[in-house]
Enzyme design. Sequence first.
Site, PDB file in Angstrom:
ATOM      1  N   HIS A 124      31.487  44.970  39.453  1.00 24.39           N
ATOM      2  CA  HIS A 124      31.260  43.644  39.985  1.00 24.39           C
ATOM      3  C   HIS A 124      29.520  43.489  39.696  1.00 24.39           C
ATOM      4  CE1 HIS A 124      30.524  39.983  42.444  1.00 24.39           C
ATOM      5  NE2 HIS A 124      31.858  39.844  42.278  1.00 24.39           N
ATOM      6  N   ASP A 201      31.055  50.731  46.400  1.00 22.37           N
ATOM      7  CA  ASP A 201      31.152  49.212  46.675  1.00 22.37           C
ATOM      8  C   ASP A 201      32.744  49.269  47.134  1.00 22.37           C
ATOM      9  OD1 ASP A 201      32.181  46.722  46.388  1.00 22.37           O
ATOM     10  OD2 ASP A 201      31.364  46.281  44.239  1.00 22.37           O
ATOM     11  N   GLN A 204      36.569  45.247  47.770  1.00 21.31           N
ATOM     12  CA  GLN A 204      38.075  45.111  47.419  1.00 21.31           C
ATOM     13  C   GLN A 204      38.710  46.586  48.103  1.00 21.31           C
ATOM     14  OE1 GLN A 204      39.436  42.669  46.144  1.00 21.31           O
ATOM     15  NE2 GLN A 204      37.613  41.736  45.480  1.00 21.31           N
ATOM     16  N   LYS A 227      36.822  39.297  53.001  1.00 27.02           N
ATOM     17  CA  LYS A 227      37.973  39.807  52.088  1.00 27.02           C
ATOM     18  C   LYS A 227      38.977  40.493  52.888  1.00 27.02           C
ATOM     19  CE  LYS A 227      34.981  40.058  47.886  1.00 27.02           C
ATOM     20  NZ  LYS A 227      35.315  39.158  47.186  1.00 27.02           N
ATOM     21  N   CYS A 365      33.138  37.655  37.662  1.00 32.47           N
ATOM     22  CA  CYS A 365      32.019  38.336  38.047  1.00 32.47           C
ATOM     23  C   CYS A 365      31.907  39.976  37.250  1.00 32.47           C
ATOM     24  CB  CYS A 365      31.434  38.514  39.547  1.00 32.47           C
ATOM     25  SG  CYS A 365      31.146  36.942  40.134  1.00 32.47           S
TER      26      CYS A 365
HETATM   27  N1  PMP Z   1      32.047  44.059  44.499  1.00 29.61           N
HETATM   28  C1  PMP Z   1      33.395  43.649  44.482  1.00 29.61           C
HETATM   29  C2  PMP Z   1      34.121  44.468  43.856  1.00 29.61           C
HETATM   30  C3  PMP Z   1      33.737  42.338  44.711  1.00 29.61           C
HETATM   31  O1  PMP Z   1      35.091  41.881  44.407  1.00 29.61           O
HETATM   32  C4  PMP Z   1      32.857  41.296  45.486  1.00 29.61           C
HETATM   33  C5  PMP Z   1      33.513  40.135  45.847  1.00 29.61           C
HETATM   34  N2  PMP Z   1      33.986  39.334  44.554  1.00 29.61           N
HETATM   35  C6  PMP Z   1      31.893  41.843  45.534  1.00 29.61           C
HETATM   36  C7  PMP Z   1      31.318  43.170  45.260  1.00 29.61           C
HETATM   37  C8  PMP Z   1      30.656  40.767  46.279  1.00 29.61           C
HETATM   38  O2  PMP Z   1      31.106  40.578  47.516  1.00 29.61           O
HETATM   39  P1  PMP Z   1      30.270  39.449  48.372  1.00 29.61           P
HETATM   40  O3  PMP Z   1      30.455  38.260  47.317  1.00 29.61           O
HETATM   41  O4  PMP Z   1      31.280  39.277  49.446  1.00 29.61           O
HETATM   42  O5  PMP Z   1      28.831  39.920  48.795  1.00 29.61           O
END
Ligand code: PMP
Length: 407
Positions: A124, A201, A204, A227, A365
């Site tokens: 991401h 990270d 998910q 999430k 993203c």
């Molecule tokens: N890493 C991953 C794999 C994600 O899916 C996301 C959220 N889409 C993030 C990081 C970032 O999370 P947040 O926007 O809640 O900080």
Amino acid sequence: MKTPENNAIRAQFPILSRQVNGKNLIYFDNAATSQKPQSVIDALSDYYSRYNANIHRGIHTLAEEATLAYEASRHAVQEFIGAAMVEEIIFTRGTTEGINLVAYTWGRKNIKAGDEILISGMEHHSNIVPWQILCQEKNAVLKVIPVLDDGTLSMEQYRDLLHERTKLVAIVQVSNALGTVNPVKEIISMAHQFGAKVLVDGAQSAVHLDIDVQDLDCDFFAFSGHKLYAPTGIGVLYGKKELLEAMPVFQGGGEMIKEVSFELTTYNDLPYKYEAGTPNIADTIVLKTALDFIKSIGKEQIRKHENELLDYATSQLESIPGLKIIGQAKEKVSLVSFVFENIHPHDVGIILDQQGIALRTGHHCTQPLMKRFGIPGTIRASFAIYNTKEEIDSLIAGIYKSIKMLS
Ligand code: PMP
């Protein structure tokens, strides 16, 4: 199919009874953020109705109640991810802030010119950009583990990329764009053989998989509350105590200090050292309510239900002519990304929205990953504990309708 238990779970989510564009809402955008159960909504209201106060400082009853609830949430998170010590749990705004905290503090102290940081091709943006900024500042090198055609990582190339100059491996446990579950335990153990630290990270993974940071032996683990059925604006950074203790501070301000004078400031103990200012008290307290909700169902039951949905959706989608699923790893969470050769994902998303179906279209993203597959984006349906096979049937019908309208 709606099982009786599933009906009872659905009844706990008031938003699921709303209509969108005249149709019953079908919410398949869970990888972006999950919906919230009534217990979470009530807990927020309860905090503001009964014991709203600033924490750690006051001696009055409300402040004490709020502080106890805030710290109870930290203990709940410790248990949820299997951390050895409660001081290893730092509250953040979300995964993004957790990763940036590590880049800003650990990274700025430990990364030198010529060092290498290894990420993967399915990260991401929030696990790419902070390391890119750090590498630019330090003249360090950002290296990338390639993604194979089936949406898994090339472990062979990972092995070849690792060497003594690798100081950090920052890796996503579950891809938000493909659903791939990466073998992080193996990745961590291989990195440690070269003395590199590993940040996982878990944005998910935390809602779908059992997380045990001690068993994984990761050095840092970041995730977001929103999430996993909790409110937005609250997340967690786990770090091994010795690393968190040795790292320089992040933001300066109240709470993170022991003593301040104009000449010198000494810093607070863990975890407060990294929690400057008045934190997000309400949402932190309610994070525990969300974890209790997950516990009340059980991760195993959640996984079982979601895997059934994944298998059902995959087989139904595969039968649609011209549809291609991107990411076909054997180990996946309940998320399917797909494309059509001649139809833009956004157009399908708009038609599905007219049917009351909420899902995500675009690059999620993960622009470098989309580039790797030569596509502008995908249509992504991601399932949670409250979704049903009937909803997937409606999605399939909606897709056929979209194809008819757009071809
Ligand atoms: N890493 C991953 C794999 C994600 O899916 C996301 C959220 N889409 C993030 C990081 C970032 O999370 P947040 O926007 O809640 O900080």
